[in-house]
Motif scaffolding. Structure first.
Motif, PDB file in Angstrom:
ATOM      1  N   PHE A  13      23.204   9.055  29.431  1.00 42.40           N
ATOM      2  CA  PHE A  13      22.195   8.125  29.947  1.00 42.40           C
ATOM      3  C   PHE A  13      22.903   6.854  30.612  1.00 42.40           C
ATOM      4  N   GLY A  14      22.739   6.866  31.761  1.00 39.74           N
ATOM      5  CA  GLY A  14      23.214   5.786  32.517  1.00 39.74           C
ATOM      6  C   GLY A  14      22.174   5.081  33.850  1.00 39.74           C
ATOM      7  N   SER A  15      22.901   4.183  34.174  1.00 38.20           N
ATOM      8  CA  SER A  15      22.210   3.488  35.317  1.00 38.20           C
ATOM      9  C   SER A  15      23.265   3.045  36.319  1.00 38.20           C
ATOM     10  N   CYS A  16      22.910   3.399  37.608  1.00 31.99           N
ATOM     11  CA  CYS A  16      23.741   3.275  38.491  1.00 31.99           C
ATOM     12  C   CYS A  16      24.513   1.830  38.869  1.00 31.99           C
ATOM     13  N   PHE A  17      23.912   0.849  38.256  1.00 34.76           N
ATOM     14  CA  PHE A  17      24.625  -0.286  38.360  1.00 34.76           C
ATOM     15  C   PHE A  17      25.481  -0.996  37.433  1.00 34.76           C
ATOM     16  N   LEU A  66      25.007  -1.446  47.240  1.00 36.32           N
ATOM     17  CA  LEU A  66      23.874  -1.175  45.949  1.00 36.32           C
ATOM     18  C   LEU A  66      24.374  -2.346  44.915  1.00 36.32           C
ATOM     19  N   TYR A  67      25.549  -2.849  44.603  1.00 34.84           N
ATOM     20  CA  TYR A  67      25.704  -3.795  43.761  1.00 34.84           C
ATOM     21  C   TYR A  67      25.328  -5.304  44.246  1.00 34.84           C
ATOM     22  N   LEU A  68      25.538  -5.260  45.458  1.00 37.34           N
ATOM     23  CA  LEU A  68      24.853  -6.553  46.073  1.00 37.34           C
ATOM     24  C   LEU A  68      23.430  -6.775  45.908  1.00 37.34           C
ATOM     25  N   ASP A  69      22.600  -5.618  45.940  1.00 38.10           N
ATOM     26  CA  ASP A  69      21.203  -5.776  45.658  1.00 38.10           C
ATOM     27  C   ASP A  69      21.051  -5.783  44.336  1.00 38.10           C
ATOM     28  N   THR A 100      18.003   2.102  41.546  1.00 37.95           N
ATOM     29  CA  THR A 100      17.796   3.311  40.477  1.00 37.95           C
ATOM     30  C   THR A 100      18.277   4.548  40.627  1.00 37.95           C
ATOM     31  N   GLN A 101      19.064   4.590  41.932  1.00 40.53           N
ATOM     32  CA  GLN A 101      19.701   5.878  41.856  1.00 40.53           C
ATOM     33  C   GLN A 101      21.108   5.662  42.455  1.00 40.53           C
ATOM     34  N   CYS A 102      22.212   6.040  42.202  1.00 36.22           N
ATOM     35  CA  CYS A 102      23.701   6.150  42.762  1.00 36.22           C
ATOM     36  C   CYS A 102      23.525   6.298  44.256  1.00 36.22           C
ATOM     37  N   THR A 103      24.484   6.015  44.889  1.00 42.39           N
ATOM     38  CA  THR A 103      24.833   6.321  46.387  1.00 42.39           C
ATOM     39  C   THR A 103      26.201   6.584  46.193  1.00 42.39           C
ATOM     40  N   GLY A 104      26.745   6.993  47.588  1.00 43.25           N
ATOM     41  CA  GLY A 104      28.159   7.212  47.858  1.00 43.25           C
ATOM     42  C   GLY A 104      28.685   8.250  47.048  1.00 43.25           C
ATOM     43  N   ASP A 105      30.146   7.907  46.490  1.00 44.18           N
ATOM     44  CA  ASP A 105      30.807   8.867  45.828  1.00 44.18           C
ATOM     45  C   ASP A 105      30.222   8.877  44.479  1.00 44.18           C
ATOM     46  N   TYR A 152      29.893  16.721  30.640  1.00 44.36           N
ATOM     47  CA  TYR A 152      28.573  16.120  30.401  1.00 44.36           C
ATOM     48  C   TYR A 152      27.609  16.179  31.400  1.00 44.36           C
ATOM     49  N   LYS A 153      26.492  16.064  31.140  1.00 41.29           N
ATOM     50  CA  LYS A 153      25.427  16.164  32.061  1.00 41.29           C
ATOM     51  C   LYS A 153      25.112  14.683  32.655  1.00 41.29           C
ATOM     52  N   ASP A 154      24.930  14.304  33.770  1.00 44.30           N
ATOM     53  CA  ASP A 154      24.623  12.939  34.043  1.00 44.30           C
ATOM     54  C   ASP A 154      23.227  12.623  34.219  1.00 44.30           C
ATOM     55  N   LEU A 155      22.558  11.716  33.287  1.00 40.63           N
ATOM     56  CA  LEU A 155      21.244  11.256  33.630  1.00 40.63           C
ATOM     57  C   LEU A 155      21.480   9.883  34.330  1.00 40.63           C
ATOM     58  N   ASP A 156      21.710   9.792  35.415  1.00 39.54           N
ATOM     59  CA  ASP A 156      22.098   8.272  36.205  1.00 39.54           C
ATOM     60  C   ASP A 156      20.571   7.483  36.640  1.00 39.54           C
ATOM     61  N   GLU A 157      19.374   7.960  36.161  1.00 40.99           N
ATOM     62  CA  GLU A 157      18.316   7.137  36.613  1.00 40.99           C
ATOM     63  C   GLU A 157      17.365   6.466  35.655  1.00 40.99           C
ATOM     64  N   VAL A 158      18.420   6.303  34.409  1.00 39.40           N
ATOM     65  CA  VAL A 158      17.590   5.793  33.213  1.00 39.40           C
ATOM     66  C   VAL A 158      17.420   4.298  33.486  1.00 39.40           C
ATOM     67  N   ASP A 159      15.989   3.952  33.530  1.00 42.02           N
ATOM     68  CA  ASP A 159      15.784   2.151  33.779  1.00 42.02           C
ATOM     69  C   ASP A 159      15.807   1.696  32.438  1.00 42.02           C
ATOM     70  N   PRO A 160      16.774   0.786  31.986  1.00 43.84           N
ATOM     71  CA  PRO A 160      16.889   0.442  30.491  1.00 43.84           C
ATOM     72  C   PRO A 160      16.116  -0.597  30.610  1.00 43.84           C
ATOM     73  N   TYR A 161      15.550  -1.095  31.660  1.00 44.39           N
ATOM     74  CA  TYR A 161      14.582  -2.468  31.338  1.00 44.39           C
ATOM     75  C   TYR A 161      13.229  -1.987  31.295  1.00 44.39           C
ATOM     76  N   LYS A 162      12.962  -0.709  31.540  1.00 49.76           N
ATOM     77  CA  LYS A 162      11.695  -0.124  31.208  1.00 49.76           C
ATOM     78  C   LYS A 162      11.677   0.532  29.730  1.00 49.76           C
ATOM     79  N   LYS A 163      12.732   0.737  29.456  1.00 53.14           N
ATOM     80  CA  LYS A 163      13.090   1.262  27.918  1.00 53.14           C
ATOM     81  C   LYS A 163      12.134   2.433  27.498  1.00 53.14           C
TER      82      LYS A 163
END
Ligand SMILES: N[C@@H](CCC(=O)N[C@@H](CS)C(=O)NCC(=O)O)C(=O)O
Length: 296
Positions: A37-41, A267-270, A15-20, A59-70
């Motif tokens: 509105f985005g999600s890291c994966f 992150l992508y493997l998980d 639920t949160q980006c890593t690295g670059d 842009y302002k980056d909201l990277d932790e939006v969980d689209p499965y929780k809507k």
């Protein structure tokens, strides 16, 4: 075929980006007219994110939006609760946009009158723009569904079939990239470097020496990257090899605007393990693939 991972370790999506990508999120924390509105994966998000970076639109980056929780704020910008979504904060009530391909069109149009950058061939060359859109059409209707069908395939037979289909989809894209190059670049009568550069604009880094990402790079890049990381790990997939293809992927994956939106491979493997083992209720995309329906 490379070794593939065959047991589900039950890992959850991040639920949160890593690295670059995390560094880029941190550089875009302050309020702007547009919130992403985005999600890291999410590859659909990555498309839009790369376009923001390439086009230089604030842009302002909201990277932790969980689209499965809507969450409500996501549903307000994206009616199905899918990421990516954009919110335009200067309007009251705020306006919004969803659908990655529509957002890309919007950003391209916005940049035309603001930052003056572009990811398409110039408007004075409608044929070149159409050819590039043909590439994107292939990505959306063939390559992207083939990626998920392959990743979600559980039996050996379906995995072999999925691998072949994904290879064919990649070959189809390469055929279109070669066609663009053949028809649009370097056809006799070029008077110099300046003209050659103009003809290559928007065709992207398939063209050796091109530094700017183009429409098809941005449309396809997120799935090509996930193919390299995720399909290799879970399906023993091997990317096709060849001087041109390898060079293209290297220019694409190493491009600063693309790299800036990539998390670390783990992150992508998980995050994709649930697709690779076709866990129930993984996502709307996964369900559509299982039911043989069009992607949401
Ligand atoms: N057609 C949409 C697809 C977006 C999409 O499927 N996003 C996924 C994340 S990668 C999502 O939000 N899934 C939420 C869900 O399945 O409920 C687009 O191009 O923007």
């Amino acid at each position: 075929m490379a070794q593939k991972t065959t047991s589900d370790a039950g890992r959850a999506y991040h639920t949160q980006c890593t690295g670059d990508a995390l560094a880029t999120v941190k550089a875009h924390e302050k309020d702007e007219d547009i919130t992403l509105f985005g999600s890291c994966f999410c590859p659909f998000v990555q498309r839009v994110w790369v376009a923001f970076e390439v086009l230089g639109i604030p842009y302002k980056d909201l990277d932790e939006v969980d689209p499965y929780k809507k969450p409500k704020e996501l549903l307000e910008v994206s009616p199905k609760g899918l990421v990516p979504g954009l919110r335009f904060n200067r309007y009251d009530p705020a306006r919004s946009l969803n659908e990655s391909t529509v957002i890309l069109d919007f950003l391209e149009d916005l940049a035309a009158t603001t930052t003056k950058r572009s990811i398409l061939p110039p408007i004075t060359n409608p044929y070149a723009r159409a050819i590039v859109r043909l590439q994107a059409d292939h990505v959306n209707r063939t390559l992207v569904p083939a990626f998920y069908r392959y990743l979600q395939a559980q039996t050996e037979e379906k995995q072999v079939e999925g691998g072949i289909d994904f290879h064919v989809a990649l070959e189809g894209l390469v055929t279109l990239l070669e066609r663009a190059e053949r028809e649009l670049v370097g056809q006799g009568g070029i008077s110099g470097q300046g003209e050659a550069e103009l003809l290559q604009k928007g065709l992207g880094v398939w063209i050796p020496g091109q530094k700017d990402l183009g429409w098809a790079d941005i449309m396809a890049g997120p799935w090509l990257f996930r193919a390299k990381v995720v399909l290799t790990h879970y399906r023993g997939f091997q990317m096709p090899h060849g001087e041109r293809f390898d060079g293209w992927l290297e220019r694409l994956f190493e491009h600063p605007s693309f790299k800036a939106t990539c998390s670390t491979e783990q992150l992508y493997l998980d995050s994709y393990e649930r697709y690779a083992f076709n866990r129930p209720n993984t996502s709307m995309v996964a369900t559509a693939i299982n039911e043989g329906r069009a992607l949401p």
